[in-house]
Design an enzyme around this catalytic site. Structure first.
Site, PDB file in Angstrom:
ATOM      1  N   ASN A 134       0.497   5.577   2.199  1.00 11.12           N
ATOM      2  CA  ASN A 134       0.043   4.384   2.893  1.00 11.12           C
ATOM      3  C   ASN A 134      -0.768   4.761   4.126  1.00 11.12           C
ATOM      4  OD1 ASN A 134       1.730   1.946   1.677  1.00 11.12           O
ATOM      5  ND2 ASN A 134       3.081   3.717   1.791  1.00 11.12           N
ATOM      6  N   ARG A 149      10.681   1.638   2.673  1.00 12.18           N
ATOM      7  CA  ARG A 149      10.584   1.281   1.265  1.00 12.18           C
ATOM      8  C   ARG A 149       9.450   2.037   0.589  1.00 12.18           C
ATOM      9  NH1 ARG A 149       7.128  -0.628  -2.690  1.00 12.18           N
ATOM     10  NH2 ARG A 149       6.152  -2.019  -1.171  1.00 12.18           N
ATOM     11  N   ASP A 150       8.234   1.635   0.851  1.00  9.11           N
ATOM     12  CA  ASP A 150       7.086   2.229   0.175  1.00  9.11           C
ATOM     13  C   ASP A 150       6.891   3.680   0.586  1.00  9.11           C
ATOM     14  OD1 ASP A 150       4.928   2.354  -1.487  1.00  9.11           O
ATOM     15  OD2 ASP A 150       3.652   0.999  -0.355  1.00  9.11           O
ATOM     16  N   CYS A 196       2.421   4.866  -4.927  1.00  5.64           N
ATOM     17  CA  CYS A 196       3.030   4.037  -5.964  1.00  5.64           C
ATOM     18  C   CYS A 196       3.449   4.901  -7.153  1.00  5.64           C
ATOM     19  CB  CYS A 196       2.034   2.967  -6.425  1.00  5.64           C
ATOM     20  SG  CYS A 196       2.651   1.959  -7.795  1.00  5.64           S
ATOM     21  N   HIS A 238      -3.930   2.023   1.046  1.00  3.83           N
ATOM     22  CA  HIS A 238      -3.564   3.436   0.928  1.00  3.83           C
ATOM     23  C   HIS A 238      -4.780   4.259   1.351  1.00  3.83           C
ATOM     24  CE1 HIS A 238       0.349   3.202  -1.378  1.00  3.83           C
ATOM     25  NE2 HIS A 238      -0.064   1.945  -1.376  1.00  3.83           N
ATOM     26  N   HIS A 288      -2.695  -4.552   2.464  1.00  5.15           N
ATOM     27  CA  HIS A 288      -1.901  -3.341   2.238  1.00  5.15           C
ATOM     28  C   HIS A 288      -2.838  -2.276   1.684  1.00  5.15           C
ATOM     29  CE1 HIS A 288       1.776  -1.087   0.861  1.00  5.15           C
ATOM     30  NE2 HIS A 288       0.897  -0.607  -0.008  1.00  5.15           N
TER      31      HIS A 288
END
Length: 311
Positions: free
Chosen positions: A248, A12-13, A239, A208, A206
């Site tokens: 990430n 996903r990300d 993002c 980065h 979460h």
């Protein structure tokens, strides 16, 4: 033995920012490789408008073709009730909603102020999960830094977190360093404050790696008491609504660090590296993994003695 959970977010990300469409078959191959490595909780993708995130246009097909994967908790990001209904119909186990702690970022992301998104979440959950049967996770975007407002006011963030926490007692909350600009002292302090204020809440982190502090920030969150961490194979990601945010934290970097610390992740590093190589092949220029860049034998030896090193 101490243990942590690594939540894999590459499908996903990790993929959402890649301009070239990754074929459905390739996405499925990545998911299966990650499961084979031992991943038990994974963001499969997001049920969003393909106009907003074209990479997720095949989400229904991906879930339909995954087949039975025993032991995998399937997670998907949803922006609203429509996305939530699609995800539930597809058989997703857990819904992720994102609410920014910064009004400016929330406006950029969903064109709503933060307070309105909190009310939207209440209404959505009342509609799609009135009995509280679904697993719900809320990503608290820009907890530490906003690309538009800069460093966030800690007291204001804690107050906003409180409004989200009141929605439902079993919601998991994720402290998110959306831009990757946080430093370890900030992460540790906010994690301590959040856990102290809401001790019965499930918490995760979460991060980065924009400024290179991703692993250090993870360690700060771990020492503050958090035991669940997001990672993306190969360090892919970023993002679309946070200018300047890079990938990430690489899942293999997390596994390498924790396993060397004697903290169990339940993930096979060798197999994870194979999955990470596939992930990076989709967008080689975005690789953000330190362990993947190491000689494989050094990574698997846990950083053993350097041959021929003078000091």
């Amino acid at each position: 033995m101490a243990s942590v959970e690594i939540v894999e977010v590459a499908p996903r990300d990790g993929l959402q920012n890649i301009a070239a469409f990754v074929p459905t078959e390739s996405k499925l191959q990545l998911i299966h490789k990650l499961v084979d490595a031992g991943v038990t909780r994974m963001e499969i993708g997001s049920f969003v408008s393909p106009k907003a995130i074209p990479q997720m246009a095949d989400m229904d097909e991906v879930v339909a073709r995954m087949g039975p994967l025993p032991g995998l908790h399937k997670v998907a990001l949803v922006p609203n009730g429509k996305g939530a209904r699609r995800a539930i119909a597809a058989g997703i186990d857990e819904l992720v909603f994102v609410i920014s702690m910064s009004d400016a970022h929330n406006m950029s992301n969903v064109r709503r102020p933060t307070a309105a998104s909190i009310e939207d979440l209440k209404a959505t959950l009342a509609e799609v999960d009135p009995d509280g049967r679904l697993t719900i996770r809320v990503g608290l975007a820009t907890t530490f830094h906003c690309p538009f407002e800069g460093t966030m006011d800690e007291d204001a963030v804690i107050r906003t977190i409180g409004e989200v926490a009141k929605i439902r007692g079993d919601i998991e909350l994720t402290l998110a360093d959306t831009t990757g600009m946080a430093l370890p002292d900030h992460v540790g302090r906010m994690a301590q404050r959040a856990l102290a204020a809401y001790p019965t809440t499930r918490w995760s982190f979460h991060g980065h790696d924009t400024a290179g502090f991703g692993i250090a920030n993870t360690l700060a969150a771990y020492h503050a008491g958090i035991r669940s961490f997001d990672g993306a194979a190969g360090g892919l990601g970023g993002c679309p609504f946070a200018p300047g945010a890079t990938g990430n934290i690489a899942s293999e970097d997390l596994v390498y660090m924790f396993e060397r610390m004697g903290v169990d992740t339940g993930i096979d590093l060798a197999k994870l590296l194979d999955a990470a190589r596939l992930a990076v092949s989709f967008a080689p220029q975005t690789m953000g993994s330190h362990v993947l860049a190491m000689p494989r034998e050094r990574a698997m030896a846990g950083g053993g003695p350097a041959v021929g090193c003078a000091a």
